[in-house]
Design a protein around this motif. Sequence first.
Motif: not given
Lengths: 167, 1029
Positions: A143, A161-163, A165, A167, B429, B647, B649, B710-714, B716
């Motif tokens: 990456q 590739a952020d969706h 923010e 925590a 998403t 893709r 996610l 890779f696409e990140y969905i947080h 947390n």
Amino acid sequence: MSEHAIEVTINGRPVSGRVEARKTLGDFLRVDAGFTGTHLGCEHGVCGACTVIVDGLAVRSCLMLAVQADGAEVTTIEGLAAEDGTFHPVQQAMRDNHALQCGFCTPGVVCTMAALTADDAKPSEDQLIAAMSGHLCRCTGYQGIRRAIRQLTGQPTGVAADHGEHA
Amino acid sequence: MNAPTGLGTGAQRLIGKRVTRKEDGRLLTGKGTFVDDVAVPGMLHTAFYRSPIARGKILSIDVEEARSLPGVVAVYTAEDLKKRPVVFHTFYMTPGEVPMGPLAEGDVRYVGDPVVMIVAKDRYVAEDAAGLVVVEYDEEDPVVTIADARKGAVVHPTTESNVAQVMGIEDDEDIEEELAKGAHLVTSTVIHQRIAQSPMETRGVVSDPRGEEELVVHITCQSPQLVARWLSLALGLPDMSIRVLAKDVGGSFGLKNHPWREEVAAIVASLLLSRPVKWTEDRLEALTACNQAREQEMTTRVAFDKDGKILAAHADYSSNNGCYPQGADANVAVHMFMWVAYRVPVPGFITRAWYSNTPGLAAYRGPWAMESLAREALFDKAARQMKIDPVDLRRKNLIRRSELPYSTAAGIPVDDMSPAECFDKLLETFDVAKFRREQAEARKQGRYLGLGLSAYVEPTGSAGSMAPMTGELAQLRVEPTGKVTAMMSTHSQGHGTQTTMAQVIADQLGVPYEDVTVFEGDSSRGGFAPGAAGSRQAVLGGGASIKASKLLKEKIQAVAAHLYNANPESVSIENGMVKIAGAEEMTRSLKEVAEIAYGEPMRLPQGMESGLEAQYRYLPPPMTLTSAAHACVVEVDVDTGFVKILRWLCSEDCGMVINPAVVEGQVAGGLAQAIGQVLLEEVHYDERGNPTAATFKDYMLPAITDVPDFEYIHSNIPANNEGGFRGVGEGGAIVGPPTLFNAIADALSPFGELPVSLPVTPSKILDFVEGRSDEAEATPPPVAGTPEPAFDAEAPGASAVLSGALPLSVDGEWQVTMQPPVGPKQEMVATFRTEGGVLTGQLAAPEGTQEFSGTVEGNRLKWEMKVTQPMPITLKYDLTIEGDTLAGTAKLGMFGKAKVSGERIGGAAAAPTPAPAAAPAPVAEAATGPAAIDGNWDVVMKPPVGPEQTMVATFHTDGGTLTGKLDAPEGAQEFSGTVEGNRLKWEMKVTQPMPITLKYDLTIEGDTLSGTAKLGMFGKAKVQGTRAG
């Protein structure tokens, strides 16, 4: 086993040595000349970790014999930064983009990209990715290397590739 | 949810920042120190002659030519190395299951088995000499696969079968009953190939003895502290100072937990020669003779009700552990963690590990990951079979945060996880409906798109429940220079712990990130901890850093308050400056305060220890759960069989994130390995046990072109521990494989059900698409729920024994030995009394005596008894008596079966008494008449957990029919059941404290009653009673 006297310019300084004909350039650089930044990952030319720059070309030092490098100019990972320690643009792009984890494959990755971007050559993103397909990295999932390539080719890196923010 | 405590002081906040890594400066300039970079004056080099056959007797070893090669210093066989005996230990610091040495002795047991070690002046000469070794063998047929292991000759002469371990319940009738109740029963078999962990840096060691009391070992490893402890035990050198160093490590992934054969051989050679000895593994050795991973088969069956809710599940797992596995266990964690994220009222399993003539297994990133692959692949198959949307099917069964705390049926307490919430965020998403439209459109054009979904939780930060999984120590000091030094037993093999721990410490202390240096990679620094094992370093190292920083900060506050005549509470540290609230002019640098703390102790408060140092060993809750849900979209080219990932996610709950770049790097690295497992990598052996992947051309690691962005969905949520951190080291490799597999299976669903057989290579895909793999689906592998004769034959009580046995005397005292699957033997004295078909007796062990009652049929005795130590389980004994000896098993709940053997105390049997029940007949009715049952009984029920319950039972018998009433403080309930002789059985449903069916099974003896009540999945309660006056 016959021994041969060779002289190789490594990172701008001449190094002379006596080597058996069968000694690889990788072993010569690491064991005889002390440049242990060149890493041997597979010793059969697939992983790319041992890549160094020989007369301007990215070369797998496990597949080249030391005697073949007699008279050549070799640049290893140790020779890329400026004398004042300023990183080579490839090193900087790697650092900026978290393109390394364990760092074992990194010297080869950096040397290949440095060879391809030398003399203000402007390889495309696709060309650099194609070149990187000859380097195995087991840690990063490539990456950060992709982002570093974007930085080197003057594109937005896209931190991730952020969706949303963290925590 | 608790907010994490004390994070972020003052204006700066380093936690959560993508700061550049402290490791990168050296690693980007070739200044790292990997083990092969270490050179010691006088150092010798090694190479191994290895077996070219998988199994055979060694007839002769000729090393003369090798020994006489110039430059060779020593040539060792197993016999030579015995001068320094080694006891190979497991990761759990217990001696291994089978005897083994660094080199093969007498016979060879896998291709690559090291037979001779050469020590020479350089590696070229050592390898030349290894090529001159001549060994003659008497070759034998190897045991290569699990199927071979079931029927083949034993791999190890010291074991009775090739079963390395078995746990769980065989032929579990109760589970079968539950599975049969479902409206849908879905079965899925997974075949997982063998994997080579393949860190880019192969194994290696430089062993440097410094006289008889000191040994310095440089080794590529996951924890220098753990290696030092392991070596001390394995070498039996308790008095030797063993210092282990590993500055930079080129990846481990579970492989480098502790040394194994070749590293130990090099260390032993260095001790024998009193010279430094180096061994660096080459890639051929790494791919063919090193410990490997996975190679598992698993058949899972899940019963769903008509709406898709899970009623029961059963998993049958086998692994090919190879010859000398680092742990000979059957991976019970697969079953423990299979049903944590999802509600499964009744889970069951059987799990077996097998020895074979292949290299032994070691850990690999998410060693129990098979559970997620099996479960998530089954969900998608079930969705197709039941015609339910796979999203809906998961949502019906996922446990939501609002339902916590929750205890899984396997007994894992869950108070903090969020797989359902990660799944929700994923689908906010990713628009599934939109994808389905695209998929339908593409199929019209002959393009096959697929969507894979998965959700999971993983246990991270394990602490305090296994020998090596201790708390973690942080030792901190503010140096007289004002800079901060931390000595940690965290260890980076790419994890970047020198960065993340510095972020935590700087954040907590209020100093610049640049001012903190973290030293690790040296067993002489920090305290014992297992380093990078079990996704633990953020949780434990981070927590320890916070706690130690707090202590150090308190000391700085106390010193400053004393120096500047202020309250400690008014002292703060910001950006390395010590400030007094309301007195700006009193601001001093930390350096100034530190100089006084070290150099001018008379200025400190009376009695205070000088200096600025603190340490803390942090022990978090036993485990911290990390949750995630992933989605992957692929296109499969049905003409070439190639899979393109379009893709991917990741919706992840990683808790409080210290450094997003490091966390994403861990997730992405695991996902790349998942892609390798699903599409590319395979360690394969031919039928003679020859490895067919010996280079990186045959063993294909994913390259940059195989891995998407890779696409990140947080998603947390801070965890309930110091700092709120969750582990992320293994997750990608656990959730990744099912996500990608499901996408491929979805894409190819128009062709049928794609068998879950990894890797899914282009040729397998073409076989499937073109209809050539029907066999794979129609003929499940032998693992599919069928018991293995080789193992089951050990169980006593086969009908032949029963019918052929003469009536004999059971009554009397017996000396009994029980050998559990793990742990020491137990010696007991059993006393049996039989009357009719009824057995009563007692077992006397050093820990105490316990009574039991059961049945006798011919020469077969059965009884159950509950024990509470070392843990509450029900033991089910099943013994057969032959003359003066007895043999059989005791089933230890989910822990498998113990072997039981014994002999009669006091010599020969008493004169045979008339057969109490010569044929397997029901208990004789005459033994106790119905009249002896009717009436009121005072009954006490003791459940496996919770308080005793006292009740009054009223029984009324009529022929074989039992009716009655149970009267408890909560109310009375009627029941009806059966009576057979003196045995009463009935079932009754209760709704409080939860709806379950109780199954009573009681036996009456005179005025006492005893037996059990089965409480659904909660186990059995013991029931005892006496006749009411």
